[in-house]
Design a protein around this motif. Structure first.
Motif, PDB file in Angstrom:
ATOM      1  N   LYS A  27       0.824  -1.208   0.000  1.00 16.83           N
ATOM      2  CA  LYS A  27       0.000   0.000   0.000  1.00 16.83           C
ATOM      3  C   LYS A  27       0.860   1.259   0.000  1.00 16.83           C
ATOM      4  N   GLY A  28       0.637   2.102  -1.002  1.00 11.84           N
ATOM      5  CA  GLY A  28       1.337   3.375  -1.091  1.00 11.84           C
ATOM      6  C   GLY A  28       2.815   3.262  -1.413  1.00 11.84           C
ATOM      7  N   LEU A  59      -0.331   1.716  -5.146  1.00  6.77           N
ATOM      8  CA  LEU A  59       1.104   1.553  -5.352  1.00  6.77           C
ATOM      9  C   LEU A  59       1.526   2.235  -6.645  1.00  6.77           C
ATOM     10  N   ARG A  60       2.820   2.418  -6.807  1.00  3.55           N
ATOM     11  CA  ARG A  60       3.347   3.046  -8.015  1.00  3.55           C
ATOM     12  C   ARG A  60       4.505   2.206  -8.532  1.00  3.55           C
ATOM     13  N   ILE A  61       4.668   2.152  -9.848  1.00  6.92           N
ATOM     14  CA  ILE A  61       5.727   1.353 -10.462  1.00  6.92           C
ATOM     15  C   ILE A  61       6.580   2.233 -11.365  1.00  6.92           C
ATOM     16  N   ILE A  62       7.894   2.098 -11.210  1.00  8.33           N
ATOM     17  CA  ILE A  62       8.845   2.703 -12.145  1.00  8.33           C
ATOM     18  C   ILE A  62       9.450   1.549 -12.939  1.00  8.33           C
ATOM     19  N   VAL A  91      20.409  -1.332 -17.335  1.00  8.07           N
ATOM     20  CA  VAL A  91      20.957  -1.681 -16.027  1.00  8.07           C
ATOM     21  C   VAL A  91      22.453  -1.400 -15.971  1.00  8.07           C
ATOM     22  N   GLU A  92      23.098  -1.391 -17.158  1.00  4.35           N
ATOM     23  CA  GLU A  92      24.522  -1.082 -17.199  1.00  4.35           C
ATOM     24  C   GLU A  92      24.787   0.390 -16.911  1.00  4.35           C
ATOM     25  N   GLU A  93      23.842   1.259 -17.285  1.00  2.86           N
ATOM     26  CA  GLU A  93      23.936   2.699 -17.029  1.00  2.86           C
ATOM     27  C   GLU A  93      22.585   3.175 -16.519  1.00  2.86           C
ATOM     28  N   LEU A  94      22.354   3.004 -15.244  1.00  2.60           N
ATOM     29  CA  LEU A  94      21.065   3.352 -14.663  1.00  2.60           C
ATOM     30  C   LEU A  94      20.797   4.852 -14.760  1.00  2.60           C
ATOM     31  N   PRO A  95      19.587   5.224 -15.177  1.00  2.00           N
ATOM     32  CA  PRO A  95      19.233   6.648 -15.170  1.00  2.00           C
ATOM     33  C   PRO A  95      19.030   7.120 -13.733  1.00  2.00           C
ATOM     34  N   LYS A  96      19.222   8.394 -13.489  1.00  2.00           N
ATOM     35  CA  LYS A  96      19.018   8.944 -12.142  1.00  2.00           C
ATOM     36  C   LYS A  96      17.546   8.857 -11.780  1.00  2.00           C
ATOM     37  N   THR A  97      17.278   8.431 -10.559  1.00  2.00           N
ATOM     38  CA  THR A  97      15.912   8.332 -10.056  1.00  2.00           C
ATOM     39  C   THR A  97      15.849   9.050  -8.715  1.00  2.00           C
ATOM     40  N   GLU A  98      15.204  10.199  -8.716  1.00  2.00           N
ATOM     41  CA  GLU A  98      15.142  11.012  -7.500  1.00  2.00           C
ATOM     42  C   GLU A  98      14.080  10.513  -6.531  1.00  2.00           C
ATOM     43  N   GLU A  99      13.091   9.801  -7.045  1.00  2.00           N
ATOM     44  CA  GLU A  99      11.990   9.360  -6.201  1.00  2.00           C
ATOM     45  C   GLU A  99      12.410   8.290  -5.201  1.00  2.00           C
ATOM     46  N   ASN A 100      11.614   8.182  -4.149  1.00  2.00           N
ATOM     47  CA  ASN A 100      11.808   7.108  -3.184  1.00  2.00           C
ATOM     48  C   ASN A 100      11.421   5.780  -3.838  1.00  2.00           C
ATOM     49  N   VAL A 101      12.162   4.733  -3.532  1.00  2.00           N
ATOM     50  CA  VAL A 101      11.853   3.391  -4.029  1.00  2.00           C
ATOM     51  C   VAL A 101      11.815   2.441  -2.842  1.00  2.00           C
ATOM     52  N   ASP A 102      10.735   1.659  -2.741  1.00  2.00           N
ATOM     53  CA  ASP A 102      10.563   0.745  -1.612  1.00  2.00           C
ATOM     54  C   ASP A 102      10.963  -0.691  -1.935  1.00  2.00           C
ATOM     55  N   TYR A 103      10.707  -1.102  -3.169  1.00  2.00           N
ATOM     56  CA  TYR A 103      10.994  -2.476  -3.571  1.00  2.00           C
ATOM     57  C   TYR A 103      11.650  -2.485  -4.956  1.00  2.00           C
ATOM     58  N   ILE A 104      12.585  -3.407  -5.144  1.00  2.00           N
ATOM     59  CA  ILE A 104      13.223  -3.582  -6.451  1.00  2.00           C
ATOM     60  C   ILE A 104      13.046  -5.030  -6.898  1.00  2.00           C
ATOM     61  N   ILE A 105      12.555  -5.192  -8.123  1.00  2.00           N
ATOM     62  CA  ILE A 105      12.462  -6.511  -8.759  1.00  2.00           C
ATOM     63  C   ILE A 105      13.363  -6.465  -9.976  1.00  2.00           C
ATOM     64  N   HIS A 106      14.466  -7.202  -9.917  1.00  2.00           N
ATOM     65  CA  HIS A 106      15.486  -7.130 -10.963  1.00  2.00           C
ATOM     66  C   HIS A 106      15.389  -8.341 -11.886  1.00  2.00           C
ATOM     67  N   GLY A 107      14.802  -8.106 -13.071  1.00  2.00           N
ATOM     68  CA  GLY A 107      14.609  -9.201 -14.004  1.00  2.00           C
ATOM     69  C   GLY A 107      15.283  -9.003 -15.344  1.00  2.00           C
ATOM     70  N   ALA A 108      16.073  -7.940 -15.490  1.00  2.00           N
ATOM     71  CA  ALA A 108      16.733  -7.673 -16.772  1.00  2.00           C
ATOM     72  C   ALA A 108      17.848  -8.676 -17.015  1.00  2.00           C
ATOM     73  N   SER A 109      17.824  -9.311 -18.188  1.00  2.00           N
ATOM     74  CA  SER A 109      18.844 -10.298 -18.511  1.00  2.00           C
ATOM     75  C   SER A 109      18.720 -10.690 -19.969  1.00  2.00           C
ATOM     76  N   GLN A 110      19.820 -11.129 -20.557  1.00  2.00           N
ATOM     77  CA  GLN A 110      19.750 -11.741 -21.874  1.00  2.00           C
ATOM     78  C   GLN A 110      19.046 -13.091 -21.720  1.00  2.00           C
ATOM     79  N   THR A 111      18.185 -13.455 -22.680  1.00  2.00           N
ATOM     80  CA  THR A 111      17.438 -14.703 -22.554  1.00  2.00           C
ATOM     81  C   THR A 111      17.584 -15.639 -23.754  1.00  2.00           C
ATOM     82  N   ALA A 112      18.122 -15.156 -24.846  1.00  2.00           N
ATOM     83  CA  ALA A 112      18.232 -15.980 -26.057  1.00  2.00           C
ATOM     84  C   ALA A 112      19.526 -16.795 -26.034  1.00  2.00           C
ATOM     85  N   SER A 113      19.409 -18.101 -26.196  1.00  2.00           N
ATOM     86  CA  SER A 113      20.569 -18.992 -26.110  1.00  2.00           C
ATOM     87  C   SER A 113      21.673 -18.630 -27.096  1.00  2.00           C
ATOM     88  N   LYS A 114      21.310 -18.279 -28.317  1.00  2.00           N
ATOM     89  CA  LYS A 114      22.324 -17.961 -29.314  1.00  2.00           C
ATOM     90  C   LYS A 114      23.119 -16.716 -28.926  1.00  2.00           C
TER      91      LYS A 114
END
Length: 339
Positions: A27-28, A59-62, A91-114
């Motif tokens: 919440k919030g 809730l809010r999502i960035i 993720v290699e060059e994160l942009p500046k984020t001035e806002e408060n962040v409560d939770y981080i879900i990190h799912g960025a990744s290469q996924t293709a086998s080749k």
């Protein structure tokens, strides 16, 4: 926002209704999500915003995205709610984020086998540098929880018939080019554990098996997507290996609920397997079942595994006892919806 009666609408409605996620903790709050336009990331964002509206979570999502146009197309409805903001960058060059962040879900990744073979350096860079940047970001924002989306591939090649638990790790040669992916995933897990212990970052790890469901790109290169295309187009399935690899699978929204369960209820520094154990089968068995239902055939045109970019034959029977101990359970099994 979504067409009522559609498969995806039913899925996210089910996510919102489950009782094993402590929704009130969101919440919030503001969540920062990477890998946002991917299959899991987009399902996660859409499910969270639906739950926010239905449960009045506010809730809010960035969402961190590389491609603004792609993100605006994928989230054209959600962006109108005022609850989703796009952060353009990597993720290699994160942009500046001035806002408060409560939770981080990190799912960025290469996924293709080749890509693991053809762009091994970039695969490692995205994983390792990206995860370190996100953990530093988590430290700076003093987040309530951080979850890293890892992979079953870090287990290497377990023996056939062995149930794989979280305390295990596979033997992976760094001299095998394709291992740029699982070896870098292993390093990222080590980073999460290190930051949890040295800096008190509330980092958790979830090791996902192969995930599929509504929203998969039609031209996705993964094997289950290829099988689906063959069924739709009434084309015979051509296997380039004997199809002996065995693994469990996970439906998209089950992955979403697993991630949220670990994010909000998991132990810091702990890894959790996520899979629907009832789906365990070989690639050949899956191919034969789909072919039978679609009225097509399975043919074998065997190639050298080293040339096609896919891993060697493996037997990945993940044990999900730890995740289930948090209260998690699947919503979809065996192609049908649980009641």
């Amino acid at each position: 926002m979504w067409q009522e009666g559609s498969v995806f609408y039913e899925d996210i409605r089910d996510v919102c209704s489950i009782d094993f996620i402590p929704w009130d903790e969101l919440k919030g709050k503001t969540l920062f999500i990477t890998g946002a336009t991917g299959l899991i990331g987009s399902a996660l964002i859409k499910s969270l915003l639906h739950a926010s509206r239905e449960r009045k979570l506010e809730l809010r999502i960035i969402a961190l995205v590389r491609n603004r146009r792609k993100a605006e197309e994928r989230f054209r409805h959600e962006l109108n709610t005022g609850r989703l903001a796009l952060a353009i960058g990597t993720v290699e060059e994160l942009p500046k984020t001035e806002e408060n962040v409560d939770y981080i879900i990190h799912g960025a990744s290469q996924t293709a086998s080749k890509e693991f073979v053809q762009h091994a350096v970039e695969t490692i860079n995205t994983s390792v540098l990206g995860t370190m940047n996100l953990l530093e970001f988590a430290k700076d924002k003093q987040v309530k929880s951080f979850i890293y989306l890892s992979s079953m591939e870090m287990y290497g090649y377990p023996e056939k018939g062995h149930k794989v638990k979280e305390h295990e790790a596979g033997a992976l040669s760094p001299l095998t080019l394709r291992n740029s992916y699982p070896v870098s995933k292993l390093m990222c897990e080590s980073l999460c554990c290190a930051y949890a212990n040295e800096f008190g970052i509330p980092a958790k790890i979830i090791r996902l098996t192969q995930t599929f469901g509504p929203g998969v790109n039609y031209n996705d290169t993964r094997i289950f997507a290829y099988f689906a295309r063959c069924a739709i187009e009434k084309q015979d399935i051509i296997l380039k290996t004997k199809g002996e690899t065995e693994r469990s699978y996970l439906y998209t929204t089950d992955a979403v609920t697993a991630i949220l369960t670990v994010l909000l209820k998991g132990k810091n520094g702990q890894a959790y397997n996520a899979a629907d154990e009832d789906t365990y089968c070989s690639i050949a068995q899956m191919a034969e079942r789909i072919a039978a239902e679609a009225g097509i055939k399975v043919a074998y045109e065997l190639e050298d595994e080293a040339d096609n970019g896919f891993p060697q034959t493996l037997y990945m029977d993940l044990d999900t006892t730890l995740l289930k101990a948090l209260g998690w359970r699947t919503l979809v099994r065996g192609g049908g919806r649980t009641k």
